[in-house]
Motif scaffolding. Structure first.
Motif: not given
Length: 569
Positions: A387-416
């Motif tokens: 799901e971490l790979f999936d989040t990065e891929y989907e946010l990238s497709k949706a046009g999110y900036a690299a810093n936004e994607i990194n923030d999202a992944l950091a939150f998801q990892r902490l949730k995990n």
């Protein structure tokens, strides 16, 4: 982790990346995605009206199917109309504020969302425009009819052309049960079929596109007469004879859980090989993957599909079950098959897609006599890693900036981390602090990925996720003795697919295994249908599985069983 024998599904556990499931019946009127300023949204509107009366050439009364099209998006429409206002469900019940026919002009309105549809009826077709403030689309509808569920069920199965090619016809009990789906096994082409009578059905140029007609299927006697304008050998028509497979309702038990299923039994005699179909995420009913199970049966396999525990006619609760619990349900299915005198007890294997990509190999490792396992779109990494790979891929497709994607992944990892270590106070403090800002971010709860998490520490979410989200498939892959076929679609999550493939190959190679095959289809998505690379989430206009995809699974399995046969003598 998506699902998707049936249309796209979200999330690994509770949601499935099957597109929104909806039930239809005698009162179904209209299914239409909600329009909003950003484009056509994913909200389905199901409009209900009173029973129709006799039709005239210019009457809107009756059943209609079609599509709406706006830039970059196509939606499937379904209507059942009278000339009076009625109500709609999406799924909440609301009023259809206007249905009007004046001469050849048609107008529908849904005031609650400011939707207006206006068009012209010409015989059995309606063309027009749909609009909500700021968004427009064109729509086209074709008249169809209702056919009883009993008649539809009688057409499900496998059909063989004179040259040896197969068609398989299926329907989904929990997804459009009153629509037939036909898959051409060799080409992989798949279509929804819509009736013009009890015996004649038509399909268009893509999965959920009715017009213009490209296929006509007429059921008669022991077969189906097929006209396919896209096939030179069928443009003038060709007869496919029904394979005489039969179905048998069965039940079996795993502890105090009773599982209800269907056996699909081939016409061949003697002890036959068998296959257990496992499930994707969520409350899945029995299924055979767009007719794949009927092809297996036509090729000599007994196929067992069953309602997931807590779904359909099966008892138990999938929400409180671990992967091990679900795998043991599949093992119970295999043991049930072993008890039958018409099945070879040493030639039973497992099949699974999405969550089933973990369950099928796990079941094979827990069933000593497993002859093979087939895993699609999952099984090399843990669901959490996938799901971490999936989040990065989907946010990238949706046009999110690299810093936004990194923030999202950091939150998801902490949730995990919280899922893995529920008693860690320091982790919870980090999570709670980060969530205060994350919950207001655009990416929080982004549709289709796992970047979300509850506010409270005692939320049932944590227990639910802990049962399977961190499951590590490596020990299972190392321990299992069953040959493995692992299949992925590259467009599922490209980097995630690469990582899953690397993990499977590394684990099995280190274990000295040579009885496995990993296959990646370059243009396939999570449910293994081919999709355009510039719009891999398009569903309505998908056209086919990769050519030979169904045959690959049957042929590989047959080969594995033949290789095992000498060792048993």
């Amino acid at each position: 982790m998506q699902d998707s024998a049936k249309p796209h599904v979200l999330s690994c556990e509770d949601s499935s990346r099957r597109s929104n499931n909806f039930r239809t019946g005698s009162t179904i009127l209209m299914v239409m995605k909600h329009l909003h300023p950003a484009g056509l949204a994913a909200v389905l509107l199901i409009l209900f009206f009173a029973p129709s009366s006799a039709q005239t050439p210019t009457s809107i009364q009756g059943e209609w199917v079609g599509n709406s099209d706006s830039p970059g998006r196509s939606e499937f429409l379904r209507l059942s109309l009278t000339e009076n206002a009625g109500e709609f469900r999406r799924p909440a019940i609301g009023k259809l504020s206007l249905v009007r026919l004046e001469g050849s002009r048609v107008r529908f309105e849904v005031s609650s969302i400011k939707l207006v549809m206006t068009g012209t009826i010409t015989g059995d077709e309606i063309d027009g425009d749909a609009e909500v403030p700021g968004t427009k689309a064109r729509f086209h509808l074709v008249r169809t009819v209702k056919v009883s569920p009993e008649i539809l069920a009688s057409y499900v199965g496998a059909y063989r052309f004179r040259n040896g090619d197969y068609l398989v016809i299926d329907r989904f009990a929990d997804y459009n049960p009153d629509i037939l789906f036909v898959t051409d096994v060799k080409s992989g082409e798949v279509r929804a079929l819509f009736p013009s009578s009890d015996t004649q059905f038509a399909g268009g140029s893509a999965l959920f596109v009715r017009s213009p007609t490209r296929q006509t299927l007429t059921f008669r006697g022991g077969g189906v007469y097929v006209i396919d304008l896209d096939r030179k050998d069928r443009q003038s028509g060709a007869l496919a004879t029904r394979v005489p497979i039969r179905q048998e309702e069965v039940t079996f038990k795993n502890g105090d859980v009773t599982l209800a299923g269907t056996l699909v039994i081939p016409p061949s005699k003697g002890k036959r090989p068998a296959l257990v179909f496992t499930h994707g995420s969520g409350p899945q009913l029995r299924e055979v993957m767009w007719g794949l199970g009927y092809l297996f049966a036509a090729r000599g396999f007994v196929v067992l599909s069953y309602d997931k525990r807590g779904a359909g006619k099966s008892t138990g609760n999938w929400r409180t079950s671990s992967f091990e619990d679900l795998a043991d349900d599949a093992v119970a299915a295999a043991k049930f098959l072993q008890s039958r005198t018409d099945i070879d007890p040493k030639q039973i294997g497992f099949w699974g897609l999405s969550q089933g990509g973990w369950i099928a190999p796990l079941a094979a490792s827990r069933f000593p006599d497993a002859a093979f396992a087939i895993a699609l779109s999952g099984g090399g990494l843990s669901p959490a890693e996938t799901e971490l790979f999936d989040t990065e891929y989907e946010l990238s497709k949706a046009g999110y900036a690299a810093n936004e994607i990194n923030d999202a992944l950091a939150f998801q990892r902490l949730k995990n981390d919280i899922i893995a270590s529920p008693s860690s106070n320091s982790k919870w403090e980090q999570y709670a602090k980060l969530r205060l800002t994350a919950k207001d971010a655009k990416w929080f709860r982004f549709q289709g990925v796992d970047i979300f998490g509850p506010e409270k520490r005692d939320d049932p979410f944590w227990t639910f996720m802990r049962r399977s989200y961190l499951y590590d498939p490596a020990p299972t892959l190392r321990a299992s003795k069953a040959p493995l076929l692992a299949i992925f679609g590259e467009l599922d999550t490209p980097e995630g697919v690469k990582a899953n493939v690397r993990a499977i190959r590394q684990i099995l190679d280190q274990a000295g295994r040579r009885d496995y095959l990993v296959k990646v289809y370059p243009s396939a998505v999570h449910n293994l249908m081919e999709a355009p690379r510039d719009n891999p989430n398009e569903y309505v206009r998908l056209k086919r599985f990769p050519p030979g995809f169904f045959e690959t699974m049957v042929d590989w399995t047959t080969t594995q069983l033949r290789r095992r046969a000498p060792a048993r003598r």
